[in-house]
Design an enzyme around this catalytic site. Structure first.
Site, PDB file in Angstrom:
ATOM      1  N   SER A 310       0.812  -1.204   0.000  1.00 56.75           N
ATOM      2  CA  SER A 310       0.000   0.000   0.000  1.00 56.75           C
ATOM      3  C   SER A 310       0.852   1.264   0.000  1.00 56.75           C
ATOM      4  O   SER A 310       1.494   1.581  -0.991  1.00 56.75           O
ATOM      5  CB  SER A 310      -0.952  -0.047   1.209  1.00 56.75           C
ATOM      6  OG  SER A 310      -1.907   0.964   1.150  1.00 56.75           O
ATOM      7  N   ASP A 321      10.191   5.314 -10.188  1.00 56.25           N
ATOM      8  CA  ASP A 321       9.809   5.879 -11.486  1.00 56.25           C
ATOM      9  C   ASP A 321      10.521   7.191 -11.779  1.00 56.25           C
ATOM     10  O   ASP A 321      10.844   7.489 -12.937  1.00 56.25           O
ATOM     11  CB  ASP A 321       8.294   6.101 -11.533  1.00 56.25           C
ATOM     12  CG  ASP A 321       7.528   4.822 -11.822  1.00 56.25           C
ATOM     13  OD1 ASP A 321       8.151   3.743 -11.799  1.00 56.25           O
ATOM     14  OD2 ASP A 321       6.312   4.894 -12.057  1.00 56.25           O
ATOM     15  N   LYS A 335      -0.778  -4.198  -3.253  1.00 60.82           N
ATOM     16  CA  LYS A 335      -2.075  -3.591  -2.914  1.00 60.82           C
ATOM     17  C   LYS A 335      -2.172  -2.231  -3.589  1.00 60.82           C
ATOM     18  O   LYS A 335      -1.559  -1.270  -3.154  1.00 60.82           O
ATOM     19  CB  LYS A 335      -2.238  -3.429  -1.410  1.00 60.82           C
ATOM     20  CG  LYS A 335      -3.583  -2.816  -1.014  1.00 60.82           C
ATOM     21  CD  LYS A 335      -3.693  -2.633   0.482  1.00 60.82           C
ATOM     22  CE  LYS A 335      -5.036  -2.004   0.823  1.00 60.82           C
ATOM     23  NZ  LYS A 335      -5.140  -0.616   0.348  1.00 60.82           N
TER      24      LYS A 335
END
Length: 462
Positions: A310, A321, A335
């Site tokens: 999460s 990224d 999740k």
């Protein structure tokens, strides 16, 4: 409305959603020929709903009248609501007044209990991860361990929320758990004493000129805890820090706003995360603030494992990224959904999945998780141990919406040369992992090598 990412507690409904646009297509295509109108279709839908509610009423009355022992109305209604929400996905749930108070205490930073994040599997309670420094962690309870009895009574068939309620209690009270450890066949009985569980537990250390920050859960004070740790490390190093390690292993997640803030602590530009909801106006995008990187853009490694979920995946995905950090360890839990806590009458509430979140590159990590840039197994993983529990193993887990549409991220070209020599698992001679001895933590030691290799040349020569 405040978004809160669930702490990993654990379709026909999805099929119902899919029918709506199909019905519109059929009405537009054949409406004129057969005299079908949207109004008639809406009336038919309403009629079907009333019939189903009537069926529910019939079952309700029959249970009240004929069940082997009397059952009160509140229990029946709460069980029905629980079933409706639990059938959607593993993270939507109903909370009665006591459960709602417990959740508020947990996200505020303190509650009484053992410090375990759990899910349900095959009628038993399965450990996702223990929280650092809690009775569960001190008792050496591990991810994937099965809890088969509480105080000698089997948990087989026990609702997850009920089992969690039984494990919580006044600080100082004792409890015994019968546990089947992962990779072993013989259960063991573990006796524990409940404590006030303070979360998050932010722990920091200085390894030479590398700052180490361990964040165990994303509760209300996670961001402030990380900022305080950075200041402490900078003071300890007398301004000569050359990199950071952010340890998110076995961090089960927490609050979305805290995940955004923690990621921003290490970023000054770029998107952090976006959420996409059913209604476009409820979708949001969070980006880093220009003055956000309080770590001074120093080299960085983030450690993750299957217990990282999460909010942990939001942070590691954002830093990966944006090429702000190298992610190292094992694939995370997966999740990729956001839950909204909606207050209800009688001081109760519901936790409803209202959006999916996406990393800056547009990846949904639902089911897939975050794949490390450098894969290294944990130091205490047994060769024949069962596979770790992930989101895709939970009942009613949602599918990844874009796993077949997006190409994988291109290989990183900015890894230091030493990355090629990092082994994927500890050598056979590596000492048994001991949480009190960082030198036995294989992933941590390899992360230190990577950060050390990323030092600026001028700094390395000093």
């Amino acid at each position: 409305m405040k978004f809160r990412s669930g702490l990993l507690l654990g379709s026909a409904f999805i099929a119902g959603l899919a029918l709506a646009p199909v019905s519109d297509v059929l009405l537009h295509r054949f409406g004129g020929e057969f005299g079908i109108t949207k109004a008639m279709a809406a009336e038919d839908n309403a009629s079907s709903t009333y019939k189903l509610l009537s069926l529910f009423g019939d079952v309700f009355e029959r249970v009240k009248a004929d069940y082997v022992t009397p059952v009160n109305d509140q229990s029946l209604v709460e069980n029905a609501i629980n079933g409706m929400l639990a059938g959607l996905d593993p993270h939507s749930a109903y909370m009665n007044a006591q459960q709602y108070r417990d959740m508020q205490a947990q996200t505020d930073g303190a509650f009484g209990g053992l410090g375990l994040e759990v899910s349900q599997e095959n009628g038993f309670i399965k450990v996702i991860s223990p929280i650092d420094g809690t009775p569960a962690a001190k008792a050496n309870i591990k991810p994937n361990d099965l809890i088969i009895a509480i105080d000698g009574k089997s948990v087989q068939g026990l609702a997850l929320d009920t089992a969690v309620d039984q494990m919580r209690g006044p600080p100082g009270s004792s409890i015994s758990l019968t546990i089947k450890p992962v990779g072993k066949t013989k259960p063991v009985v573990v006796k524990l004493t409940r404590e006030v569980i303070n979360v998050p537990s932010v722990h920091s250390d200085l390894y030479g000129d590398i700052g180490y920050i361990r964040l165990s859960v994303f509760s209300e004070n996670a961001d402030q805890g990380v900022r305080d740790a950075i200041k402490k490390l900078q003071a300890q190093a007398h301004g000569k820090l050359h990199g950071y390690i952010l340890d998110l292993r076995n961090n089960p997640g927490g609050l979305l706003d805290q995940a955004v803030s923690v990621a921003n602590d290490f970023m000054s530009t770029g998107e952090i995360v976006s959420t996409r909801a059913r209604h476009p106006e409820d979708s949001e995008v969070w980006s880093a603030k220009p003055d956000g990187d309080v770590a001074g853009d120093l080299p960085m490694v983030v450690l993750i494992n299957p217990g990282s979920a999460s909010a942990s995946e939001i942070v590691s995905g954002a830093l990966q990224d944006n090429r702000r950090a190298i992610v190292m360890g094992e694939r995370s839990f997966g999740k990729g959904s956001v839950q909204t806590v909606i207050p209800l009458p009688e001081n109760s509430a519901m936790r409803l999945t209202t959006a999916r979140y996406f990393t800056p590159s547009g990846r949904s990590i639902q089911d897939l998780g975050i794949t490390p840039d450098i894969q290294v197994a944990e130091s205490d993983r047994e060769a024949n141990a069962m596979q770790p529990l992930r989101e895709s193993d939970l009942q009613h887990a949602m599918e990844n919406p874009n796993s077949k549409k997006l190409p994988p991220l291109p290989p990183r070209a900015d890894l230091p040369a030493i990355a090629k020599s990092i082994p994927k698992q500890p050598p056979a001679t590596w000492p048994k992992f001991d949480a009190s001895k960082p030198t036995t933590d294989f992933q941590l030691q390899e992360a230190i090598k990577i950060v050390d290799a990323m030092k600026p040349v001028s700094s390395a020569a000093n």
